[in-house]
Design a protein around this motif. Structure first.
Motif, PDB file in Angstrom:
ATOM      1  N   GLY A  18       0.813  -1.205   0.000  1.00 44.02           N
ATOM      2  CA  GLY A  18       0.000   0.000   0.000  1.00 44.02           C
ATOM      3  C   GLY A  18       0.845   1.253   0.000  1.00 44.02           C
ATOM      4  O   GLY A  18       2.065   1.200  -0.193  1.00 44.02           O
ATOM      5  N   PRO A  19       0.205   2.399   0.215  1.00 44.94           N
ATOM      6  CA  PRO A  19       0.927   3.672   0.161  1.00 44.94           C
ATOM      7  C   PRO A  19       1.864   3.854   1.342  1.00 44.94           C
ATOM      8  O   PRO A  19       1.606   3.369   2.446  1.00 44.94           O
ATOM      9  CB  PRO A  19      -0.195   4.717   0.172  1.00 44.94           C
ATOM     10  N   LEU A  20       2.956   4.566   1.085  1.00 47.05           N
ATOM     11  CA  LEU A  20       3.906   4.963   2.117  1.00 47.05           C
ATOM     12  C   LEU A  20       3.862   6.481   2.202  1.00 47.05           C
ATOM     13  O   LEU A  20       4.231   7.175   1.255  1.00 47.05           O
ATOM     14  CB  LEU A  20       5.318   4.488   1.761  1.00 47.05           C
ATOM     15  N   GLU A  21       3.391   6.982   3.326  1.00 47.24           N
ATOM     16  CA  GLU A  21       3.250   8.428   3.473  1.00 47.24           C
ATOM     17  C   GLU A  21       4.619   9.099   3.602  1.00 47.24           C
ATOM     18  O   GLU A  21       5.591   8.474   4.044  1.00 47.24           O
ATOM     19  CB  GLU A  21       2.371   8.754   4.686  1.00 47.24           C
ATOM     20  N   PRO A  22       4.720  10.375   3.210  1.00 46.66           N
ATOM     21  CA  PRO A  22       6.010  11.061   3.290  1.00 46.66           C
ATOM     22  C   PRO A  22       6.611  10.971   4.691  1.00 46.66           C
ATOM     23  O   PRO A  22       5.933  11.151   5.692  1.00 46.66           O
ATOM     24  CB  PRO A  22       5.649  12.513   2.932  1.00 46.66           C
ATOM     25  N   GLY A  23       7.891  10.674   4.744  1.00 45.75           N
ATOM     26  CA  GLY A  23       8.599  10.561   6.008  1.00 45.75           C
ATOM     27  C   GLY A  23       8.661   9.152   6.561  1.00 45.75           C
ATOM     28  O   GLY A  23       9.434   8.889   7.496  1.00 45.75           O
ATOM     29  N   THR A  24       7.903   8.222   5.985  1.00 46.60           N
ATOM     30  CA  THR A  24       7.883   6.848   6.485  1.00 46.60           C
ATOM     31  C   THR A  24       9.249   6.183   6.347  1.00 46.60           C
ATOM     32  O   THR A  24       9.745   5.542   7.284  1.00 46.60           O
ATOM     33  CB  THR A  24       6.830   6.017   5.727  1.00 46.60           C
ATOM     34  N   VAL A  25       9.867   6.321   5.186  1.00 46.14           N
ATOM     35  CA  VAL A  25      11.153   5.678   4.945  1.00 46.14           C
ATOM     36  C   VAL A  25      12.234   6.297   5.818  1.00 46.14           C
ATOM     37  O   VAL A  25      13.041   5.584   6.438  1.00 46.14           O
ATOM     38  CB  VAL A  25      11.536   5.777   3.457  1.00 46.14           C
TER      39      VAL A  25
ATOM     40  N   HIS B 135      20.188   2.921   9.837  1.00 47.06           N
ATOM     41  CA  HIS B 135      20.248   3.406   8.460  1.00 47.06           C
ATOM     42  C   HIS B 135      19.967   2.307   7.434  1.00 47.06           C
ATOM     43  O   HIS B 135      20.627   2.217   6.392  1.00 47.06           O
ATOM     44  CB  HIS B 135      21.600   4.074   8.178  1.00 47.06           C
ATOM     45  N   ARG B 136      18.945   1.515   7.744  1.00 41.54           N
ATOM     46  CA  ARG B 136      18.465   0.500   6.814  1.00 41.54           C
ATOM     47  C   ARG B 136      17.031   0.857   6.442  1.00 41.54           C
ATOM     48  O   ARG B 136      16.163   0.981   7.310  1.00 41.54           O
ATOM     49  CB  ARG B 136      18.535  -0.894   7.436  1.00 41.54           C
ATOM     50  N   ALA B 137      16.804   1.023   5.141  1.00 47.29           N
ATOM     51  CA  ALA B 137      15.484   1.439   4.664  1.00 47.29           C
ATOM     52  C   ALA B 137      14.505   0.265   4.729  1.00 47.29           C
ATOM     53  O   ALA B 137      14.906  -0.895   4.624  1.00 47.29           O
ATOM     54  CB  ALA B 137      15.575   1.963   3.240  1.00 47.29           C
ATOM     55  N   PRO B 138      13.213   0.551   4.879  1.00 48.54           N
ATOM     56  CA  PRO B 138      12.221  -0.522   4.929  1.00 48.54           C
ATOM     57  C   PRO B 138      11.895  -1.108   3.560  1.00 48.54           C
ATOM     58  O   PRO B 138      11.270  -2.164   3.478  1.00 48.54           O
ATOM     59  CB  PRO B 138      10.998   0.171   5.523  1.00 48.54           C
ATOM     60  N   VAL B 139      12.279  -0.417   2.490  1.00 49.49           N
ATOM     61  CA  VAL B 139      12.072  -0.905   1.127  1.00 49.49           C
ATOM     62  C   VAL B 139      13.396  -0.793   0.381  1.00 49.49           C
ATOM     63  O   VAL B 139      14.274  -0.016   0.746  1.00 49.49           O
ATOM     64  CB  VAL B 139      10.962  -0.119   0.393  1.00 49.49           C
TER      65      VAL B 139
END
Length: 258
Positions: free
Chosen positions: A143-150, A159-163
């Motif tokens: 689904g959508p990832l709102e700004p600032g989520t990453v 410093h590991r991104a979720p995507v």
């Protein structure tokens, strides 16, 4: 572009001589993509350097173009390729990786369905040397990832991104507005992902869209990639850029005044 074509997905690949032997596999995965009616893909391959070792591996296909330039790292090569991109979307495909069936169609479907989305990513499977695969841990819900989520996840998780940034597909105009990939010796794709996240909504598809090859010669496997001093500098500037963008108040899509 013919009148029957609604849109083009420009696939951008940076390549250096050691990874050139994987280009035929990347091409096979791209050739087998099935896009929605009226859509097509173009593949821009940009060598990070000017050797005679890459061109022999470039497929003979009118949809594929190959260019060279002085070495500056994969971020520089991708940004140079961006000069020749057209169409609304730009998809990243590293030379040693492979798309899964339907990956491009899912990206296009998500971005076409919601104009407020600036970018899309997908699940990723590590492709191991023995041909087996392993899931990328910690995927978010589809689904959508709102700004600032990453940025929030990245900041809280060493410093590991979720995507995975290697699965990015972004709107070309937004990518240009952000200046392309960061001028870093590594993590330039994570820096771009953080910038996209700072100013726009994203989308995550849980179905794997990329096979991320693990092999001895990959740049991320070299000791320099994990050098503590360099990593601190890379993460500091990537995070600072994302926070500065978020604080600026600029958001995608831009609301144009009448």
């Amino acid at each position: 572009m013919s009148a029957a074509v609604r849109g083009t997905v420009t696939v951008v690949t940076a390549v250096h001589a050691p990874s050139a032997r994987f280009l035929p596999e990347a091409y096979a995965s791209l050739r087998d993509q099935r896009l929605p009616d009226g859509w097509e893909w173009r593949w821009l391959i940009q060598e990070d350097g000017e050797t005679d070792r890459v061109r022999p591996h470039v497929p003979d296909d009118p949809r594929v173009s190959f260019r060279q330039g002085r070495p500056g790292g994969p971020g520089v090569a991708r940004t140079m390729a961006l000069a020749h991109a057209d169409g609304p979307y730009v998809k990243v495909l590293d030379a040693d990786d492979r798309l899964t069936p339907g990956a491009l169609a899912r990206d296009v479907a998500a971005l076409e369905a919601d104009p407020s989305l600036g970018w899309a990513t997908s699940g990723v499977l590590d492709l191991l040397p023995d041909g087996s695969t392993a899931a990328f841990p910690g995927d978010p819900d589809e689904g959508p990832l709102e700004p600032g989520t990453v940025l929030a996840h990245w900041s809280a998780n060493d410093h590991r991104a979720p995507v995975h940034p290697a699965s990015l597909c972004a709107r070309r105009e937004l990518l240009l507005a952000l200046g392309g990939w960061m001028a870093l010796p590594a993590s330039e794709d994570t820096g771009l992902l953080l910038a996209l996240d700072a100013v726009s909504r994203g989308w995550f598809s849980r179905e794997p869209g990329l096979l991320y090859r693990k092999w001895d010669g990959q740049v991320t496997g070299r000791p320099a990639h994990t050098d503590p001093a360099e990593r601190r500098a890379r993460t500091a500037v990537a995070g600072a850029r994302a926070r500065a963008l978020a604080a600026s108040g600029w958001r995608w899509p831009v609301t144009r005044r009448g």
